[in-house]
Design an enzyme around this catalytic site. Structure first.
Site, PDB file in Angstrom:
ATOM      1  N   ASN A  64       0.873  -1.171   0.000  1.00  0.00           N
ATOM      2  CA  ASN A  64       0.000   0.000   0.000  1.00  0.00           C
ATOM      3  C   ASN A  64       0.914   1.225   0.000  1.00  0.00           C
ATOM      4  OD1 ASN A  64      -1.814   2.037   0.414  1.00  0.00           O
ATOM      5  ND2 ASN A  64      -2.708   1.187   2.288  1.00  0.00           N
ATOM      6  N   ARG A 124      -2.470  -2.107  -3.483  1.00  0.00           N
ATOM      7  CA  ARG A 124      -3.714  -1.369  -3.280  1.00  0.00           C
ATOM      8  C   ARG A 124      -3.651  -0.120  -4.158  1.00  0.00           C
ATOM      9  NH1 ARG A 124      -5.021   3.195   0.973  1.00  0.00           N
ATOM     10  NH2 ARG A 124      -7.224   3.435   0.529  1.00  0.00           N
ATOM     11  N   HIS A 182     -12.873   2.574  -0.092  1.00  0.00           N
ATOM     12  CA  HIS A 182     -12.906   1.487   0.913  1.00  0.00           C
ATOM     13  C   HIS A 182     -13.572   0.236   0.335  1.00  0.00           C
ATOM     14  CE1 HIS A 182     -13.123   4.703   4.342  1.00  0.00           C
ATOM     15  NE2 HIS A 182     -11.872   4.297   4.185  1.00  0.00           N
ATOM     16  N   ASN A 195     -10.487   6.355  10.544  1.00  0.00           N
ATOM     17  CA  ASN A 195     -10.120   7.761  10.333  1.00  0.00           C
ATOM     18  C   ASN A 195     -10.884   8.313   9.150  1.00  0.00           C
ATOM     19  OD1 ASN A 195      -8.341   8.665  12.271  1.00  0.00           O
ATOM     20  ND2 ASN A 195      -6.673   7.469  11.383  1.00  0.00           N
ATOM     21  N   GLY A 196     -10.872   7.525   8.071  1.00  0.00           N
ATOM     22  CA  GLY A 196     -11.758   7.781   6.947  1.00  0.00           C
ATOM     23  C   GLY A 196     -12.935   6.827   7.119  1.00  0.00           C
ATOM     24  N   ARG A 225     -11.969  14.934   8.016  1.00  0.00           N
ATOM     25  CA  ARG A 225     -12.692  15.335   6.795  1.00  0.00           C
ATOM     26  C   ARG A 225     -14.119  15.759   7.127  1.00  0.00           C
ATOM     27  NH1 ARG A 225     -11.301   9.941   3.834  1.00  0.00           N
ATOM     28  NH2 ARG A 225      -9.034  10.084   3.859  1.00  0.00           N
ATOM     29  N   ARG A 256     -10.540   8.051  20.442  1.00  0.00           N
ATOM     30  CA  ARG A 256     -10.251   7.803  21.857  1.00  0.00           C
ATOM     31  C   ARG A 256     -10.113   9.122  22.608  1.00  0.00           C
ATOM     32  NH1 ARG A 256      -6.095   3.323  19.830  1.00  0.00           N
ATOM     33  NH2 ARG A 256      -6.023   4.923  18.219  1.00  0.00           N
ATOM     34  N   ILE A 261     -12.954   2.393  14.461  1.00  0.00           N
ATOM     35  CA  ILE A 261     -14.054   2.848  15.318  1.00  0.00           C
ATOM     36  C   ILE A 261     -15.180   1.814  15.331  1.00  0.00           C
ATOM     37  CG2 ILE A 261     -15.794   4.660  15.614  1.00  0.00           C
ATOM     38  CD1 ILE A 261     -13.700   6.574  14.243  1.00  0.00           C
ATOM     39  N   GLY A 262     -15.537   1.325  14.162  1.00  0.00           N
ATOM     40  CA  GLY A 262     -16.628   0.352  14.074  1.00  0.00           C
ATOM     41  C   GLY A 262     -16.371  -0.898  14.895  1.00  0.00           C
ATOM     42  N   GLU A 263     -15.102  -1.294  14.978  1.00  0.00           N
ATOM     43  CA  GLU A 263     -14.754  -2.518  15.704  1.00  0.00           C
ATOM     44  C   GLU A 263     -14.576  -2.279  17.201  1.00  0.00           C
ATOM     45  OE1 GLU A 263     -11.269  -4.206  13.779  1.00  0.00           O
ATOM     46  OE2 GLU A 263     -12.184  -3.851  11.820  1.00  0.00           O
ATOM     47  N   GLU A 269      -8.282  -5.844   4.566  1.00  0.00           N
ATOM     48  CA  GLU A 269      -8.106  -5.491   3.150  1.00  0.00           C
ATOM     49  C   GLU A 269      -6.911  -6.221   2.537  1.00  0.00           C
ATOM     50  OE1 GLU A 269      -8.668  -1.615   4.945  1.00  0.00           O
ATOM     51  OE2 GLU A 269      -9.248  -0.876   2.968  1.00  0.00           O
TER      52      GLU A 269
HETATM   53  P1  ADP Z   1      -7.528   4.311   9.154  1.00  0.00           P
HETATM   54  O1  ADP Z   1      -7.169   2.914   8.713  1.00  0.00           O
HETATM   55  O2  ADP Z   1      -8.564   4.980   8.330  1.00  0.00           O
HETATM   56  O3  ADP Z   1      -6.352   5.189   9.472  1.00  0.00           O
HETATM   57  P2  ADP Z   1      -8.573   2.965  11.491  1.00  0.00           P
HETATM   58  O4  ADP Z   1      -9.533   2.028  10.862  1.00  0.00           O
HETATM   59  O5  ADP Z   1      -7.337   2.414  12.081  1.00  0.00           O
HETATM   60  O6  ADP Z   1      -8.259   4.180  10.560  1.00  0.00           O
HETATM   61  O7  ADP Z   1      -9.383   3.747  12.652  1.00  0.00           O
HETATM   62  C1  ADP Z   1      -8.793   4.739  13.402  1.00  0.00           C
HETATM   63  C2  ADP Z   1      -9.821   5.215  14.427  1.00  0.00           C
HETATM   64  O8  ADP Z   1     -10.208   4.094  15.227  1.00  0.00           O
HETATM   65  C3  ADP Z   1      -9.290   6.281  15.368  1.00  0.00           C
HETATM   66  O9  ADP Z   1     -10.245   7.325  15.515  1.00  0.00           O
HETATM   67  C4  ADP Z   1      -9.149   5.530  16.680  1.00  0.00           C
HETATM   68  O10 ADP Z   1      -9.390   6.361  17.775  1.00  0.00           O
HETATM   69  C5  ADP Z   1     -10.215   4.483  16.577  1.00  0.00           C
HETATM   70  N1  ADP Z   1      -9.871   3.366  17.449  1.00  0.00           N
HETATM   71  C6  ADP Z   1      -8.910   2.450  17.275  1.00  0.00           C
HETATM   72  N2  ADP Z   1      -8.840   1.607  18.338  1.00  0.00           N
HETATM   73  C7  ADP Z   1      -9.791   2.014  19.204  1.00  0.00           C
HETATM   74  C8  ADP Z   1     -10.230   1.579  20.484  1.00  0.00           C
HETATM   75  N3  ADP Z   1      -9.672   0.539  21.089  1.00  0.00           N
HETATM   76  N4  ADP Z   1     -11.243   2.251  21.080  1.00  0.00           N
HETATM   77  C9  ADP Z   1     -11.812   3.313  20.472  1.00  0.00           C
HETATM   78  N5  ADP Z   1     -11.440   3.779  19.259  1.00  0.00           N
HETATM   79  C10 ADP Z   1     -10.461   3.148  18.638  1.00  0.00           C
END
Ligand code: ADP
Length: 399
Positions: A7, A90, A180, A212-213, A242, A286, A333-335, A385
């Site tokens: 990537n 990617r 995505h 983040n995105g 964003r 966080r 965030i979703g996880e 991914e």
């Molecule tokens: P990207 O791949 O788009 O950079 P990620 O999918 O890694 O982003 O997501 C990053 C976001 O997930 C951040 O806002 C971070 O605070 C949140 N995040 C990651 N781990 C945790 C956690 N354990 N609890 C709450 N939020 C989390």
């Protein structure tokens, strides 16, 4: 068979070496600050970690670090580079041209380069990454491009067109592409399995990639019918930095009032808006959650705005799909953010969503978070991914 997944960004290069036997990640790492110094981090499957500051003037020098780390020294995981059968890249923007992953030929490389008009930072970096991979591994190694946009190519024109004069679509291909896609594809495929309909036929699902995105995608019969990101990853709902969709006249208004150039406005919308711009605290969830705990009202406003926008998109997509079987939450965030999932699912109580509050406490694991009698099912499915890129690469080179 071992596959190297790459990537490449404008100043970074992430990689994973995956042994397709058992889909085991042998090593992964990141070259950061390419062209402006250089930091290299390499981690192996058995916990060895190498971190060093090293000058990496360009992507080729980054590849040299990766190559060396894989075959020699403390982080060694293979005996020879010839063990790497193929490289999967990617690629962010595949335009209307690529609706699936492809073997990279000189013509495809030219195509990716031409699509840089739509994603200048990303596609230029991918071209550099592909050229550097060729220089490092030789012209004979097969390389495959896996596009973020490809999975969304089933979106119909009524959903992908923007209501600006049609000539700009014809002249510049201005339309919704969505991003995505590799993540939405991975988690939706897993969701179909969990629903007992592996091909997705007869299902209506919504996948929420919240990182983040962030983007949300509506999928009917296994095919994407709409997604929140647009011409670029800026569209949709608010993200870390964003803005997501705003009244377009807000942008014109600010440019006029503040004298911003298009570049400056782009920077504000992409880097200074969203959760960061509203909270004034951070783009990281966080930090936002911690600030809310301490009573920070703008952090709470940012949080509530995002939840509201997510709920609106999901509501609209349920109507566009003509119903809903399942919702999937994925990415950072979703996880990991039970509170957000809870708020979204509570808003869907009218559609029969019943949360299992105990299961919803889960972090980063695959789990169904609704109760057995919930008519709308919701799952947390960690995304992957890299494995999609590796699988596509293997399939294409085996063909
Ligand atoms: P990207 O791949 O788009 O950079 P990620 O999918 O890694 O982003 O997501 C990053 C976001 O997930 C951040 O806002 C971070 O605070 C949140 N995040 C990651 N781990 C945790 C956690 N354990 N609890 C709450 N939020 C989390």
């Amino acid at each position: 068979m071992k596959i190297l997944v790459i990537n490449a960004g404008s100043s970074s290069l992430k990689y994973q070496l995956i042994d397709m036997k058992g889909e085991k990640v042998l090593a992964k790492g990141i070259c950061e600050r390419i062209g402006i110094g250089g930091k290299f981090t390499h981690k192996t499957f058995d916990g060895r970690v190498i971190t060093k500051l090293v000058d990496m003037p360009n992507h080729s020098s980054a590849f040299d670090e990766v190559k060396n780390a894989l075959v020699i020294g403390e982080g060694k995981v293979i005996d020879s580079l010839s063990e790497v059968s193929a490289i999967g890249h990617r690629v962010v923007q595949g335009g209307s041209k690529y609706d699936r992953s492809v073997l990279i030929t000189p013509q495809v490389l030219k195509g990716i380069d031409e699509l840089a008009a739509l994603a200048p930072l990303h596609n230029k970096a991918h071209v550099q990454g592909i050229n550097a991979a060729t220089a490092a591994f030789g012209a004979d190694i097969p390389q495959v491009a896996v596009f973020d946009t490809a999975f969304h190519q089933t979106i119909p024109p009524k959903a992908y067109m923007f209501a600006v004069p049609y000539e700009y679509y014809e002249k510049y291909n201005v339309r919704r592409y969505g991003f995505h896609g590799t993540s939405h594809r991975y988690v939706s495929a897993r969701c179909f399995e969990l629903l007992g309909k592996p091909d997705g036929k007869g299902t209506k699902i919504i996948t929420c990639h919240l990182g983040n995105g962030s983007s949300i995608t509506a999928i009917k019969d296994g095919k994407v019918i709409d997604t929140t990101m647009g011409l670029t990853p800026l569209d949709g709902f608010m993200m870390g930095t964003r803005s997501g969709a705003v009244d377009p006249s807000v942008i014109l208004f600010l440019m006029e009032k503040e004298g911003f150039s298009p570049r400056e406005m782009d920077e504000i919308l992409n880097k200074k808006s969203g959760m960061f711009g509203i909270s004034g605290v951070s783009s990281d969830d966080r930090d936002i959650a911690a600030a809310i705990e301490q009573g920070n009202r703008r952090a709470k406003l940012a949080w509530d705005m995002r939840t509201y926008e997510i709920i609106k998109y999901i509501g609209g997509y349920i109507t566009a799909l003509g119903g809903i079987d399942a919702i999937v939450f994925t990415a950072g965030i979703g996880e990991n953010q039970p509170r957000l999932r809870e708020e979204v699912l509570e808003a869907l109580a009218y559609r029969g969503a019943k949360i299992d509050y105990e299961k919803n406490k889960a972090h980063g694991q695959e789990i169904e978070i609704t109760t057995p009698d919930s008519t709308l099912r919701a799952f947390v499915i960690p995304t992957n991914e890299e494995i999609v890129i590796a699988r596509d690469t293997m399939e294409i080179i085996n063909r």
